[in-house]
Motif scaffolding. Structure first.
Motif, PDB file in Angstrom:
ATOM      1  N   THR A 175       0.828  -1.209   0.000  1.00  0.00           N
ATOM      2  CA  THR A 175       0.000   0.000   0.000  1.00  0.00           C
ATOM      3  C   THR A 175       0.865   1.262   0.000  1.00  0.00           C
ATOM      4  OG1 THR A 175      -1.728  -1.192   1.222  1.00  0.00           O
ATOM      5  CG2 THR A 175      -1.845   1.205   1.221  1.00  0.00           C
ATOM      6  N   ALA A 204      -7.674   3.656  -8.523  1.00  0.00           N
ATOM      7  CA  ALA A 204      -8.622   2.718  -7.927  1.00  0.00           C
ATOM      8  C   ALA A 204      -7.897   1.574  -7.227  1.00  0.00           C
ATOM      9  CB  ALA A 204      -9.553   2.177  -9.009  1.00  0.00           C
ATOM     10  N   VAL A 205      -6.794   1.087  -7.823  1.00  0.00           N
ATOM     11  CA  VAL A 205      -6.016   0.023  -7.192  1.00  0.00           C
ATOM     12  C   VAL A 205      -5.491   0.482  -5.837  1.00  0.00           C
ATOM     13  CG1 VAL A 205      -3.876  -1.304  -7.376  1.00  0.00           C
ATOM     14  CG2 VAL A 205      -5.398  -1.121  -9.343  1.00  0.00           C
ATOM     15  N   THR A 206      -5.011   1.724  -5.770  1.00  0.00           N
ATOM     16  CA  THR A 206      -4.503   2.256  -4.502  1.00  0.00           C
ATOM     17  C   THR A 206      -5.625   2.363  -3.464  1.00  0.00           C
ATOM     18  OG1 THR A 206      -2.868   3.543  -5.733  1.00  0.00           O
ATOM     19  CG2 THR A 206      -3.241   4.156  -3.443  1.00  0.00           C
ATOM     20  N   ALA A 207      -6.779   2.840  -3.896  1.00  0.00           N
ATOM     21  CA  ALA A 207      -7.909   2.959  -2.962  1.00  0.00           C
ATOM     22  C   ALA A 207      -8.328   1.587  -2.438  1.00  0.00           C
ATOM     23  CB  ALA A 207      -9.083   3.652  -3.647  1.00  0.00           C
ATOM     24  N   ASP A 208      -8.352   0.591  -3.320  1.00  0.00           N
ATOM     25  CA  ASP A 208      -8.699  -0.769  -2.882  1.00  0.00           C
ATOM     26  C   ASP A 208      -7.666  -1.302  -1.898  1.00  0.00           C
ATOM     27  OD1 ASP A 208     -10.930  -0.717  -4.474  1.00  0.00           O
ATOM     28  OD2 ASP A 208      -9.997  -1.807  -6.150  1.00  0.00           O
ATOM     29  N   ALA A 209      -6.387  -1.028  -2.143  1.00  0.00           N
ATOM     30  CA  ALA A 209      -5.334  -1.500  -1.236  1.00  0.00           C
ATOM     31  C   ALA A 209      -5.467  -0.842   0.136  1.00  0.00           C
ATOM     32  CB  ALA A 209      -3.956  -1.207  -1.834  1.00  0.00           C
ATOM     33  N   GLU A 210      -5.796   0.439   0.178  1.00  0.00           N
ATOM     34  CA  GLU A 210      -5.984   1.119   1.455  1.00  0.00           C
ATOM     35  C   GLU A 210      -7.177   0.552   2.215  1.00  0.00           C
ATOM     36  OE1 GLU A 210      -4.216   5.560   0.324  1.00  0.00           O
ATOM     37  OE2 GLU A 210      -6.360   5.132   0.152  1.00  0.00           O
ATOM     38  N   ALA A 211      -8.263   0.279   1.490  1.00  0.00           N
ATOM     39  CA  ALA A 211      -9.441  -0.304   2.144  1.00  0.00           C
ATOM     40  C   ALA A 211      -9.133  -1.699   2.679  1.00  0.00           C
ATOM     41  CB  ALA A 211     -10.606  -0.359   1.147  1.00  0.00           C
ATOM     42  N   THR A 212      -8.373  -2.492   1.899  1.00  0.00           N
ATOM     43  CA  THR A 212      -7.991  -3.828   2.352  1.00  0.00           C
ATOM     44  C   THR A 212      -7.123  -3.757   3.598  1.00  0.00           C
ATOM     45  OG1 THR A 212      -8.082  -4.660   0.078  1.00  0.00           O
ATOM     46  CG2 THR A 212      -6.847  -5.965   1.672  1.00  0.00           C
ATOM     47  N   ASP A 215      -9.387  -2.914   6.567  1.00  0.00           N
ATOM     48  CA  ASP A 215     -10.206  -4.070   6.942  1.00  0.00           C
ATOM     49  C   ASP A 215      -9.367  -5.126   7.657  1.00  0.00           C
ATOM     50  OD1 ASP A 215     -12.373  -2.835   5.793  1.00  0.00           O
ATOM     51  OD2 ASP A 215     -12.264  -3.963   3.914  1.00  0.00           O
TER      52      ASP A 215
END
Length: 444
Positions: A175, A204-212, A215
């Motif tokens: 991330t 979008a990939v970065t945002a998904d990595a931050e959300a992961t 979580d």
């Protein structure tokens, strides 16, 4: 008081002895504060060295400190008290009466006394005692099974925490690299060098990595709080967990051998066997109880003219209608139910072991294939070196690193799943369980 003094001295001694054996009452107030512990070092059985825990250490601490197990052991004491009651001989029954002289030629108070014993209870004592002893041993086995399940849950939580933290560290690194690339993309967009629409996938990939990452951090906190609860610790207590875990080697032959004898080792199956044994004894007791209820004893009396008489006393029921038919029918039906339940549970145990063994074997094959594929890759260090030497740009380096992280993440997930399956197999097989039963048990 005058008439009481006229009773025989032996009768007064008997009454005094009965009253002297009575239990006395002592209050026990409820606790006023929580009993959870703030520091892992304060746990019962914890070492003062502050070394990271391994799985055997965790097992010991859970057995000594788990609040639910302490409650279950208290229930075990209740069952022990019930077994003691069942093993005692039935108390004899005493009856007495006084007849005060109101008129007539007599010159004394009449009295009568008798002492009898329930013979039917003596006849059924042996099978009833056997039933309660088997039930008590079944409770022992059930307690051992519940202990084993709680220990397995704690072990699974430790595996998930240790492996999850490894994955979290890799997720943080991935991330951070993606965020570095996003910052450069954002500067290029602000300078008019890039179009936001064309840079959308990277952002979008970065945002998904931050959300992961967020979580996963929340999931790890939840796992730690669950493990703290199993140990009787406060939710925010620090746990000295290791950085990695190594489980014993898994052997398919050993699993098959242990599966063949699981009925003599797994406590829940042994508890069912003991319950069936107790019900067999209960059936015998109910059949013996169909005979007429019989009480034998001795009676003595004195009338108002001081004429004494004494002799044997007997009372019994006439077996015209009941003959304990309902008790026998209920006992036999319960025995049949336990017979079916044991057969079903044994079949489910073997099926679960076979299914989990197949899953473990497939997971091992997948893990080996993925490990080989990862070893053939030139790796993150090579990509980082190429980026620092300007052979590739940040965009390419981030893509390559994110792809490599995906493979490592899958490998860590497979490793965690295999550890979970191995612990579950040990639980299903009863592997490594202490022999806490007083007698050997065989399947009915």
């Amino acid at each position: 008081m005058k008439h009481l003094c006229q009773l025989p001295g032996s009768l007064l001694l008997l009454i005094a002895a009965v009253l002297a054996g009575c239990a006395s009452y002592a209050p026990k107030p409820l606790p006023r504060q929580s009993s959870t512990v703030a520091n892992a070092a304060q746990l019962i059985g914890a070492s003062a060295s502050q070394q990271p825990w391994d799985l055997p250490t965790l097992e010991k601490l859970v057995l000594l400190n788990n609040p639910d197990l302490r409650t279950l052991r208290a229930q075990h004491q209740i069952a022990h008290a019930q077994m003691l009651q069942a093993g005692l001989l039935p108390d004899p029954a005493f009856s007495g009466s006084l007849g005060y002289l109101l008129s007539g030629p007599g010159d004394a108070t009449a009295w009568a006394a008798s002492l009898t014993e329930d013979v039917t209870a003596l006849i059924t004592l042996k099978p009833r005692r056997a039933a309660y002893e088997a039930n008590f041993q079944a409770i022992d086995a059930q307690l051992l099974w519940q202990e084993w399940q709680i220990v397995a849950k704690a072990q699974l939580l430790m595996v998930d925490l240790v492996e999850g933290r490894r994955l979290y560290q890799a997720q943080l690194a991935d991330t951070a690299l993606l965020e570095q690339r996003r910052a450069r993309i954002q500067r290029a967009i602000d300078q008019g060098l890039l179009d936001r629409a064309t840079s959308g996938p990277e952002l979008a990939v970065t945002a998904d990595a931050e959300a992961t990452t967020e979580d996963l951090a929340q999931h790890l906190l939840d796992l730690q709080q669950q493990l703290c609860a199993l140990l009787g610790l406060r939710p925010d207590a620090a746990l000295p967990l290791p950085s990695t875990l190594v489980l014993p080697a898994w052997n398919a032959g050993d699993v098959q051998q242990e599966a063949a004898t699981v009925a003599q080792r797994r406590p829940d199956l042994i508890a069912l066997q003991l319950g069936y044994r107790a019900q067999e004894a209960n059936v015998r007791a109910q059949i013996l109880a169909q005979f007429p209820g019989l009480s034998l004893g001795y009676a003595t009396a004195s009338d108002n003219s001081r004429v004494y008489n004494a002799g044997p006393a007997i009372s019994f029921q006439l077996p015209l209608f009941d003959r304990n038919q309902h008790g026998i029918a209920a006992a036999v039906a319960t025995r049949d139910q336990l017979w079916l339940e044991y057969g079903n549970r044994l079949a489910q145990a073997h099926d679960a072991i076979a299914a989990l063994t197949a899953q473990y074997q497939l997971g091992s094959e997948q893990y080996q294939q993925l490990a080989v594929a990862l070893s053939r890759d030139r790796g993150t260090q090579h990509n980082e070196l190429a980026w620092r030497e300007k052979d590739i740009d940040l965009h390419t380096y981030a893509d390559l690193s994110h792809e490599a992280f995906g493979v490592r993440g899958r490998l860590l997930a497979l490793e965690q799943a295999q550890m979970e399956r191995q612990i579950a197999l040990q639980t299903l097989l009863g592997s490594g369980m202490p022999d806490a039963l007083p007698t050997a048990v065989t399947a009915p």
